[in-house]
Scaffold this active site. Structure first.
Site, short mmCIF file in Angstrom:
data_model
loop_
_atom_site.label_atom_id
_atom_site.label_comp_id
_atom_site.label_asym_id
_atom_site.label_seq_id
_atom_site.Cartn_x
_atom_site.Cartn_y
_atom_site.Cartn_z
N GLU A 1 64.29 17.63 62.10
CA GLU A 1 64.39 18.21 63.44
C GLU A 1 64.77 19.68 63.30
OE1 GLU A 1 66.82 16.11 66.33
OE2 GLU A 1 67.48 18.00 67.24
N GLU B 1 69.33 25.97 71.62
CA GLU B 1 70.11 25.03 72.41
C GLU B 1 71.21 25.81 73.12
OE1 GLU B 1 70.49 20.88 70.24
OE2 GLU B 1 71.12 22.50 68.92
#
Length: 565
Positions: A160, A165
């Site tokens: 990932e 974020e």
């Protein structure tokens, strides 16, 4: 696009190209996929898939509390922007009722290596977790676009990559965005993390980029690299990034993003474009003008300086030593410094270095062979800033002391911006982790018992704290060595003496004849050398600081740390 002319886009591309060329190892030039969000209404179903299926158990991961839907109210295009909207509303789906809705989009495009640029404005509302990220196309995740055909691998073995974020780093400033990588070797609260402050995050658009090559992954904010992930030795545990990934756009609610305020109504992430670049031209020309030489040497590292020209703009280097191969890439014609770390002190190493390009064309006279010997052990004590995982804002001190057959290891984190610090001693091989005892503040110690005098041990320290981890580099220490700094006369079996610290002149007392004297700085550079039989050396031209003094006498060598005042 509606915002600026194509001519201006070309100008921006040239500027960004030049800036990227200086920062990343591979520059990708050819636009291979994009969505400019020019058609109002529902998202382009050719490009995007709504992932709405709830994982087993009825909830999304990380304590999130939203339903992801395919409702037009949660994802739509308006005036050239994709809008992903998280809303407070009661919604029932798959037999489960939740009080928040949002959207989670999967791209129907997957790629291996390249650059992705996303121009977006992200929400900063408490309790929201906007994200731009990628997952391995092979992930076994029910409801994902590629799962039915390609879903053979569980997370995190699929890999990932979190490009951007926000909302899950409460200890950081309001404008702080984070990038992270999740692999089998580090996942969940991963240590593979970088971050940066984005000015006016909630009100301004920024370009969030990820540059992915076979050797490293770099993260950029508005064209400037702020974090690069590049394990020196890559394996399935730390580098699952050799297969296609697809990207995701979403806003999660609650969970690790914190409590959602009672007056929350909705939050929107606006996305101007998503663009993917690769290099599509077939390359048949091999690199030329390949050179390799040895740079700085310390007791635990050797620097290799490499350079080669290639028509593609990128040269690749493969370095082999002791059965280990380290690969790296660099811009054509620009010297690349590669530091081989975690080496043994006072040890000879042979390096075989080959140059190629990303298309596999090899330099005609591969390989170049180099030989270098590390300095004597200098790792008894000192201060450092280097991190193998995470980062240090100030640094740390380290101290190794042999007491009889025991070795007392003491580390202190000097960072003042970390809270709740605990420390764990890492043994390099075989890997092991032992919690250390707190001495005071952020100072920790642990004693290894029954060690064999003369053997080399290799340890690092992991500092864990609220919101993350920072791990020191590995230190090699020879059990029984006493190379700590002394503010008094230093002696050994050769009746070697000198006054430490040193002022204008280094004065040495030694009963044997001196063959030569060398002084290195702490990066391994030779800064002074004399071959005269003298016990008085003028050091007035050297700056104040810590140095390594080496005295050669009758086929013997004495190595000591020295302070110049």
């Amino acid at each position: 696009m509606k915002k600026i002319t194509h001519l201006f886009y070309i100008f921006l591309f040239i500027i960004n190209f030049q800036q990227l060329y200086a920062q990343v190892d591979v520059v990708y030039n050819d636009l291979v996929w994009s969505d400019e969000f020019d058609a109002n209404g529902a998202i382009n179903a050719t490009n995007w898939h709504h992932q709405t299926q709830i994982p087993a158990g009825g909830n999304w991961y990380n304590g999130e509390v939203q339903h992801y839907t395919n409702q037009l109210a949660n994802s739509f295009v308006d005036a050239g922007f994709l809008n992903i909207v998280a809303k407070k509303e009661s919604y029932t789906n798959q037999g489960v009722t939740k009080q928040y809705t949002s959207a989670r989009l999967n791209s129907k495009f997957a790629f291996l290596y390249g650059r992705i640029d996303v121009r977006a404005k992200v929400p900063v509302s408490q309790g929201t977790w906007p994200a731009i990220w990628t997952l391995g196309k092979n992930i076994n995740e029910d409801g994902g676009f590629f799962d039915a055909i390609y879903g053979t691998t569980n997370w995190p073995a699929c890999g990932e990559i979190d490009i951007m974020e926000y909302g899950i780093t409460p200890s950081q400033p309001v404008n702080y965005i984070q990038s992270a990588l999740h692999t089998p070797s580090s996942f969940g609260n991963t240590t593979n993390v970088g971050g940066i402050n984005a000015n006016n995050l909630g009100t301004d658009f920024h370009i969030y980029s990820m540059n992915w090559s076979p050797n490293e992954i770099s993260f950029l904010l508005d064209g400037v690299v702020f974090y690069t992930y590049n394990p020196a030795v890559k394996n399935v545990s730390n580098w699952p990034y050799n297969a296609e990934q697809y990207f995701l756009l979403n806003i999660a609610m609650g969970g690790v993003a914190g409590t959602i305020p009672s007056n929350f109504t909705q939050a929107t992430m606006e996305i101007d474009y998503v663009r993917v670049y690769q290099n599509t031209t077939v390359d048949t020309q091999a690199p030329t003008n390949f050179t390799a030489s040895v740079g700085n040497i310390t007791s635990s590292s050797i620097e290799l300086l490499l350079n080669a020209d290639d028509n593609s703009g990128t040269a690749k280097y493969d370095i082999t030593y002791n059965g280990i191969t380290v690969s790296s890439t660099s811009a054509s014609g620009i010297q690349k410094s590669i530091i081989i770390t975690n080496l043994l002190a006072n040890t000879n190493y042979n390096f075989s270095i080959a140059a190629s390009d990303l298309a596999g064309n090899n330099y005609v006279s591969n390989p170049i062979l180099l030989n270098a010997t590390t300095l004597g052990n200098l790792n008894c004590s000192g201060t450092d800033t280097e991190a193998q995982q995470g980062a240090f804002s100030i640094g740390y001190t380290y101290d190794f002391e042999t007491i009889s057959t025991d070795v007392k290891i003491t580390f202190e984190m000097l960072d003042t911006d970390k809270v709740g610090v605990v420390a764990f001693l890492w043994k390099q091989s075989p890997f092991g982790e032992t919690q250390m005892t707190n001495v005071s503040g952020n100072k920790f110690t642990h004693t290894l018992t029954n060690q064999l005098i003369g053997t080399t041990i290799t340890y690092a320290v992991k500092f864990a704290f609220a919101g993350g981890l920072s791990v020191t580099k590995y230190f090699n220490y020879v059990v029984g060595d006493n190379c700590t700094l002394d503010n008094h006369i230093v002696t050994n079996s050769l009746d070697f003496k000198f006054i430490n610290p040193v002022n204008d002149f280094l004065e040495i007392s030694l009963k044997n004849e001196i063959d030569k004297i060398e002084i290195h700085n702490m990066t391994g550079n030779l800064v002074l050398k004399t071959s005269l039989d003298t016990n008085r050396v003028d050091v007035r031209n050297l700056s104040k600081g810590i140095y390594i003094l080496t005295v050669y006498s009758e086929n013997r060598r004495i190595v000591k740390k020295m302070i110049i005042n």
